[in-house]
Scaffold this motif. Sequence first.
Motif, PDB file in Angstrom:
ATOM      1  N   THR A  88     -35.650  66.611  12.919  1.00 36.50           N
ATOM      2  CA  THR A  88     -35.039  67.101  14.149  1.00 36.50           C
ATOM      3  C   THR A  88     -35.390  68.588  14.278  1.00 36.50           C
ATOM      4  N   PRO A  89     -35.201  69.194  15.447  1.00 35.46           N
ATOM      5  CA  PRO A  89     -35.487  70.633  15.571  1.00 35.46           C
ATOM      6  C   PRO A  89     -34.688  71.498  14.595  1.00 35.46           C
ATOM      7  N   GLU A  90     -33.444  71.108  14.317  1.00 32.08           N
ATOM      8  CA  GLU A  90     -32.639  71.880  13.367  1.00 32.08           C
ATOM      9  C   GLU A  90     -33.194  71.758  11.948  1.00 32.08           C
ATOM     10  N   GLN A  91     -33.581  70.527  11.558  1.00 29.53           N
ATOM     11  CA  GLN A  91     -34.173  70.335  10.238  1.00 29.53           C
ATOM     12  C   GLN A  91     -35.499  71.082  10.120  1.00 29.53           C
ATOM     13  N   LEU A  92     -36.257  71.119  11.210  1.00 30.49           N
ATOM     14  CA  LEU A  92     -37.533  71.821  11.206  1.00 30.49           C
ATOM     15  C   LEU A  92     -37.326  73.304  10.920  1.00 30.49           C
ATOM     16  N   LYS A  93     -36.345  73.910  11.575  1.00 31.41           N
ATOM     17  CA  LYS A  93     -36.062  75.334  11.342  1.00 31.41           C
ATOM     18  C   LYS A  93     -35.677  75.588   9.888  1.00 31.41           C
ATOM     19  N   VAL A 108     -49.138  77.690   9.142  1.00 33.63           N
ATOM     20  CA  VAL A 108     -48.382  76.675   9.866  1.00 33.63           C
ATOM     21  C   VAL A 108     -49.179  76.328  11.113  1.00 33.63           C
ATOM     22  N   LEU A 109     -49.458  75.041  11.290  1.00 35.59           N
ATOM     23  CA  LEU A 109     -50.216  74.562  12.438  1.00 35.59           C
ATOM     24  C   LEU A 109     -49.370  73.599  13.253  1.00 35.59           C
ATOM     25  N   VAL A 110     -49.546  73.618  14.559  1.00 40.55           N
ATOM     26  CA  VAL A 110     -48.837  72.704  15.452  1.00 40.55           C
ATOM     27  C   VAL A 110     -49.870  71.767  16.052  1.00 40.55           C
ATOM     28  N   ALA A 111     -49.639  70.460  15.888  1.00 39.09           N
ATOM     29  CA  ALA A 111     -50.517  69.435  16.448  1.00 39.09           C
ATOM     30  C   ALA A 111     -49.747  68.677  17.518  1.00 39.09           C
ATOM     31  N   GLY A 112     -50.162  68.841  18.754  1.00 47.02           N
ATOM     32  CA  GLY A 112     -49.481  68.180  19.862  1.00 47.02           C
ATOM     33  C   GLY A 112     -50.336  67.063  20.429  1.00 47.02           C
ATOM     34  N   ASP A 113     -49.696  65.978  20.822  1.00 45.73           N
ATOM     35  CA  ASP A 113     -50.393  64.862  21.444  1.00 45.73           C
ATOM     36  C   ASP A 113     -50.930  65.305  22.805  1.00 45.73           C
ATOM     37  N   GLN A 114     -52.186  64.983  23.096  1.00 42.23           N
ATOM     38  CA  GLN A 114     -52.809  65.409  24.339  1.00 42.23           C
ATOM     39  C   GLN A 114     -52.113  64.827  25.564  1.00 42.23           C
ATOM     40  N   GLN A 123     -41.232  73.807  22.357  1.00 38.19           N
ATOM     41  CA  GLN A 123     -40.011  73.778  21.543  1.00 38.19           C
ATOM     42  C   GLN A 123     -40.348  73.978  20.065  1.00 38.19           C
ATOM     43  N   ALA A 124     -41.440  73.358  19.609  1.00 38.57           N
ATOM     44  CA  ALA A 124     -41.850  73.534  18.211  1.00 38.57           C
ATOM     45  C   ALA A 124     -42.218  74.990  17.934  1.00 38.57           C
ATOM     46  N   LEU A 125     -42.941  75.627  18.848  1.00 42.41           N
ATOM     47  CA  LEU A 125     -43.313  77.037  18.663  1.00 42.41           C
ATOM     48  C   LEU A 125     -42.082  77.940  18.638  1.00 42.41           C
ATOM     49  N   THR A 126     -41.114  77.642  19.487  1.00 46.20           N
ATOM     50  CA  THR A 126     -39.869  78.419  19.505  1.00 46.20           C
ATOM     51  C   THR A 126     -39.097  78.250  18.203  1.00 46.20           C
ATOM     52  N   ASP A 127     -39.011  77.010  17.720  1.00 55.02           N
ATOM     53  CA  ASP A 127     -38.308  76.752  16.460  1.00 55.02           C
ATOM     54  C   ASP A 127     -38.997  77.436  15.286  1.00 55.02           C
ATOM     55  N   LEU A 128     -40.337  77.452  15.290  1.00 58.46           N
ATOM     56  CA  LEU A 128     -41.069  78.113  14.208  1.00 58.46           C
ATOM     57  C   LEU A 128     -40.845  79.620  14.244  1.00 58.46           C
ATOM     58  N   GLN A 129     -40.784  80.181  15.426  1.00 59.73           N
ATOM     59  CA  GLN A 129     -40.521  81.617  15.532  1.00 59.73           C
ATOM     60  C   GLN A 129     -39.123  81.938  15.012  1.00 59.73           C
ATOM     61  N   GLN A 130     -38.144  81.105  15.347  1.00 56.47           N
ATOM     62  CA  GLN A 130     -36.780  81.327  14.873  1.00 56.47           C
ATOM     63  C   GLN A 130     -36.670  81.113  13.365  1.00 56.47           C
ATOM     64  N   ALA A 131     -37.573  80.327  12.784  1.00 54.40           N
ATOM     65  CA  ALA A 131     -37.561  80.097  11.344  1.00 54.40           C
ATOM     66  C   ALA A 131     -38.223  81.233  10.577  1.00 54.40           C
ATOM     67  N   GLY A 132     -38.848  82.165  11.286  1.00 49.63           N
ATOM     68  CA  GLY A 132     -39.436  83.321  10.624  1.00 49.63           C
ATOM     69  C   GLY A 132     -40.928  83.242  10.416  1.00 49.63           C
ATOM     70  N   VAL A 133     -41.606  82.290  11.043  1.00 52.75           N
ATOM     71  CA  VAL A 133     -43.056  82.171  10.911  1.00 52.75           C
ATOM     72  C   VAL A 133     -43.698  83.217  11.812  1.00 52.75           C
TER      73      VAL A 133
END
Length: 146
Positions: A88-93, A108-114, A123-133
């Motif tokens: 989930t987004p919370e677990q990801l953070k 850290v790489l983000v792979a999105g479905d085309q 949302q994944a990029l935002t969560d990664l930024q909040q996680a400190g990446v």
Amino acid sequence: MRSARPSRRHKRFKLKSEINVVPYIDVMLVLLIIFMVTAPMINASVDVNLPQADAKALHTKEEPVIVEVDRNGNFFLRKSKHDRDPVTPEQLKVEIGAIVKENPDVSVLVAGDQSGKYNGVYQALTDLQQAGVSKVGLMSTPESGK
């Protein structure tokens, strides 16, 4: 009997030939503020067709952590080649935050479905930024036919 005071009719003021620039400065400051507020919003309306590219692969010493976003917006965390855990987004953070605390230089790489919605990748990029990446890469597939 006439009064000793000069008449208002006879009093003349000398015209000034100077330009008052104070109102122009006020207008320029207001325009500057308007442009500063609206400039970041201009880039939000750009149409993007991703994710094929003719780019060279990144060669790193360590295996990167990959966050996958499927076409429905579900997140999957891939810490190695063989494990793909739904999160989930919370677990990801929480999990990415722990990995970054352990190793701040991890890739850290983000792979999105085309065919998926861009909202999931955002949302994944935002969560990664909040996680400190601090550095995140976007994955793509090589162009076919080259």
